[in-house]
Design a protein around this motif. Sequence first.
Motif, PDB file in Angstrom:
ATOM      1  N   PRO A  24     -41.301   7.697  40.260  1.00 37.42           N
ATOM      2  CA  PRO A  24     -40.940   6.307  39.999  1.00 37.42           C
ATOM      3  C   PRO A  24     -40.284   6.107  38.634  1.00 37.42           C
ATOM      4  N   LEU A  25     -40.731   6.815  37.629  1.00 39.78           N
ATOM      5  CA  LEU A  25     -40.173   6.714  36.288  1.00 39.78           C
ATOM      6  C   LEU A  25     -39.743   8.100  35.834  1.00 39.78           C
ATOM      7  N   PRO A  26     -38.820   8.178  34.887  1.00 36.41           N
ATOM      8  CA  PRO A  26     -38.472   9.489  34.346  1.00 36.41           C
ATOM      9  C   PRO A  26     -39.728  10.163  33.791  1.00 36.41           C
ATOM     10  N   PRO A  27     -39.722  11.483  33.692  1.00 37.92           N
ATOM     11  CA  PRO A  27     -40.907  12.178  33.172  1.00 37.92           C
ATOM     12  C   PRO A  27     -41.259  11.699  31.768  1.00 37.92           C
ATOM     13  N   VAL A  28     -42.542  11.697  31.471  1.00 33.04           N
ATOM     14  CA  VAL A  28     -42.991  11.325  30.136  1.00 33.04           C
ATOM     15  C   VAL A  28     -42.733  12.486  29.186  1.00 33.04           C
ATOM     16  N   ALA A  29     -42.790  12.207  27.914  1.00 27.45           N
ATOM     17  CA  ALA A  29     -42.549  13.219  26.894  1.00 27.45           C
ATOM     18  C   ALA A  29     -43.657  14.266  26.908  1.00 27.45           C
ATOM     19  N   ALA A  30     -43.314  15.472  26.471  1.00 29.23           N
ATOM     20  CA  ALA A  30     -44.307  16.543  26.346  1.00 29.23           C
ATOM     21  C   ALA A  30     -45.191  16.225  25.146  1.00 29.23           C
ATOM     22  N   GLY A  31     -46.467  16.096  25.389  1.00 32.42           N
ATOM     23  CA  GLY A  31     -47.400  15.755  24.319  1.00 32.42           C
ATOM     24  C   GLY A  31     -47.326  14.289  23.966  1.00 32.42           C
ATOM     25  N   PRO A  32     -48.407  13.726  23.492  1.00 32.41           N
ATOM     26  CA  PRO A  32     -48.435  12.300  23.167  1.00 32.41           C
ATOM     27  C   PRO A  32     -47.434  11.934  22.069  1.00 32.41           C
ATOM     28  N   LEU A  33     -46.812  10.780  22.236  1.00 28.05           N
ATOM     29  CA  LEU A  33     -45.870  10.254  21.255  1.00 28.05           C
ATOM     30  C   LEU A  33     -46.547   9.321  20.260  1.00 28.05           C
ATOM     31  N   ARG A  34     -47.838   9.089  20.450  1.00 32.11           N
ATOM     32  CA  ARG A  34     -48.549   8.126  19.621  1.00 32.11           C
ATOM     33  C   ARG A  34     -49.862   8.721  19.135  1.00 32.11           C
ATOM     34  N   GLU A  35     -50.151   8.494  17.868  1.00 29.17           N
ATOM     35  CA  GLU A  35     -51.414   8.925  17.281  1.00 29.17           C
ATOM     36  C   GLU A  35     -52.528   8.065  17.888  1.00 29.17           C
ATOM     37  N   ALA A  36     -53.455   8.711  18.558  1.00 27.01           N
ATOM     38  CA  ALA A  36     -54.484   7.994  19.314  1.00 27.01           C
ATOM     39  C   ALA A  36     -55.394   7.137  18.446  1.00 27.01           C
ATOM     40  N   THR A  37     -55.549   7.470  17.175  1.00 29.21           N
ATOM     41  CA  THR A  37     -56.449   6.700  16.311  1.00 29.21           C
ATOM     42  C   THR A  37     -55.770   5.498  15.656  1.00 29.21           C
ATOM     43  N   ALA A  38     -54.458   5.380  15.803  1.00 27.74           N
ATOM     44  CA  ALA A  38     -53.735   4.240  15.219  1.00 27.74           C
ATOM     45  C   ALA A  38     -54.051   2.973  16.006  1.00 27.74           C
ATOM     46  N   PRO A  39     -54.021   1.816  15.325  1.00 32.46           N
ATOM     47  CA  PRO A  39     -54.223   0.560  16.065  1.00 32.46           C
ATOM     48  C   PRO A  39     -53.072   0.361  17.042  1.00 32.46           C
ATOM     49  N   VAL A  40     -53.343  -0.341  18.121  1.00 29.01           N
ATOM     50  CA  VAL A  40     -52.286  -0.624  19.090  1.00 29.01           C
ATOM     51  C   VAL A  40     -52.558  -1.991  19.711  1.00 29.01           C
ATOM     52  N   GLY A  41     -51.500  -2.715  19.995  1.00 34.30           N
ATOM     53  CA  GLY A  41     -51.651  -4.024  20.605  1.00 34.30           C
ATOM     54  C   GLY A  41     -50.368  -4.445  21.292  1.00 34.30           C
ATOM     55  N   SER A  42     -50.490  -5.520  22.025  1.00 31.70           N
ATOM     56  CA  SER A  42     -49.315  -6.086  22.688  1.00 31.70           C
ATOM     57  C   SER A  42     -49.106  -7.489  22.142  1.00 31.70           C
ATOM     58  N   GLN A  43     -47.893  -7.962  22.263  1.00 31.87           N
ATOM     59  CA  GLN A  43     -47.558  -9.301  21.783  1.00 31.87           C
ATOM     60  C   GLN A  43     -48.017 -10.319  22.817  1.00 31.87           C
ATOM     61  N   VAL A  44     -48.895 -11.219  22.416  1.00 31.51           N
ATOM     62  CA  VAL A  44     -49.566 -12.092  23.378  1.00 31.51           C
ATOM     63  C   VAL A  44     -48.704 -13.210  23.954  1.00 31.51           C
ATOM     64  N   ASP A  45     -47.547 -13.500  23.358  1.00 29.39           N
ATOM     65  CA  ASP A  45     -46.720 -14.573  23.914  1.00 29.39           C
ATOM     66  C   ASP A  45     -45.600 -14.048  24.813  1.00 29.39           C
ATOM     67  N   VAL A  46     -45.666 -12.775  25.190  1.00 27.75           N
ATOM     68  CA  VAL A  46     -44.645 -12.197  26.062  1.00 27.75           C
ATOM     69  C   VAL A  46     -45.011 -12.459  27.517  1.00 27.75           C
ATOM     70  N   THR A  47     -44.031 -12.965  28.256  1.00 33.86           N
ATOM     71  CA  THR A  47     -44.189 -13.222  29.683  1.00 33.86           C
ATOM     72  C   THR A  47     -43.037 -12.556  30.434  1.00 33.86           C
ATOM     73  N   GLU A  48     -43.163 -12.499  31.741  1.00 24.38           N
ATOM     74  CA  GLU A  48     -42.060 -11.982  32.553  1.00 24.38           C
ATOM     75  C   GLU A  48     -40.798 -12.819  32.330  1.00 24.38           C
ATOM     76  N   ALA A  49     -40.960 -14.114  32.161  1.00 24.22           N
ATOM     77  CA  ALA A  49     -39.803 -14.995  31.967  1.00 24.22           C
ATOM     78  C   ALA A  49     -39.045 -14.646  30.688  1.00 24.22           C
ATOM     79  N   ARG A  50     -39.755 -14.288  29.622  1.00 27.49           N
ATOM     80  CA  ARG A  50     -39.086 -13.925  28.369  1.00 27.49           C
ATOM     81  C   ARG A  50     -38.335 -12.600  28.492  1.00 27.49           C
ATOM     82  N   LEU A  51     -38.798 -11.728  29.364  1.00 27.45           N
ATOM     83  CA  LEU A  51     -38.131 -10.432  29.553  1.00 27.45           C
ATOM     84  C   LEU A  51     -37.034 -10.486  30.609  1.00 27.45           C
ATOM     85  N   ALA A  52     -37.000 -11.542  31.410  1.00 22.97           N
ATOM     86  CA  ALA A  52     -36.059 -11.619  32.534  1.00 22.97           C
ATOM     87  C   ALA A  52     -34.625 -11.369  32.087  1.00 22.97           C
TER      88      ALA A  52
END
Length: 155
Positions: A24-52
């Motif tokens: 379904p998607l191109p292959p993911v990168a070999a090995g993690p691209l993100r440090e697992a101990t770093a904080p992570v979050g998403s932007q709470v005001d994002v909707t499908e309409a904003r990405l349309a």
Amino acid sequence: MIRARRLLLLGLPLLLLACGARAPLPPVAAGPLREATAPVGSQVDVTEARLAGDWQVIEGAGLAPGTRLSFAPGTLTLAGRTLPLKMTAPGRFDLAGQQIWVHWLDADNRTAAMGDPQGGRVWIMDRSGQPGERLGAAREILDWYGYDLARMTRG
């Protein structure tokens, strides 16, 4: 002879489907691209309409620069292939069974930094292909969230 022909006719469509099946998607990168101990979050005001609408990948790992994306209700068309997209929480999506989070989207919905919080893929996309100073802002957010920016390629 007739039985063999029937089996061939019944099996041929299944064989063609199996040969034409793609991930379904191109292959993911070999090995993690993100440090697992770093904080992570998403932007709470994002909707499908904003990405349309239509986007182009500017930098990425797991999605190549220049890749075209188009968001519509319940779907994402990626390089001409339509995939199911479901919002699971604000700024968080299930894309064909994979988590994709919007880490940053500018106020005018022109540039976005997105990634898999597990570190499988990350990209910066822009509607015009020319993000200007917004590219720096997107990179800063991704760096803060622990993504390895050196592994991202530019178009």
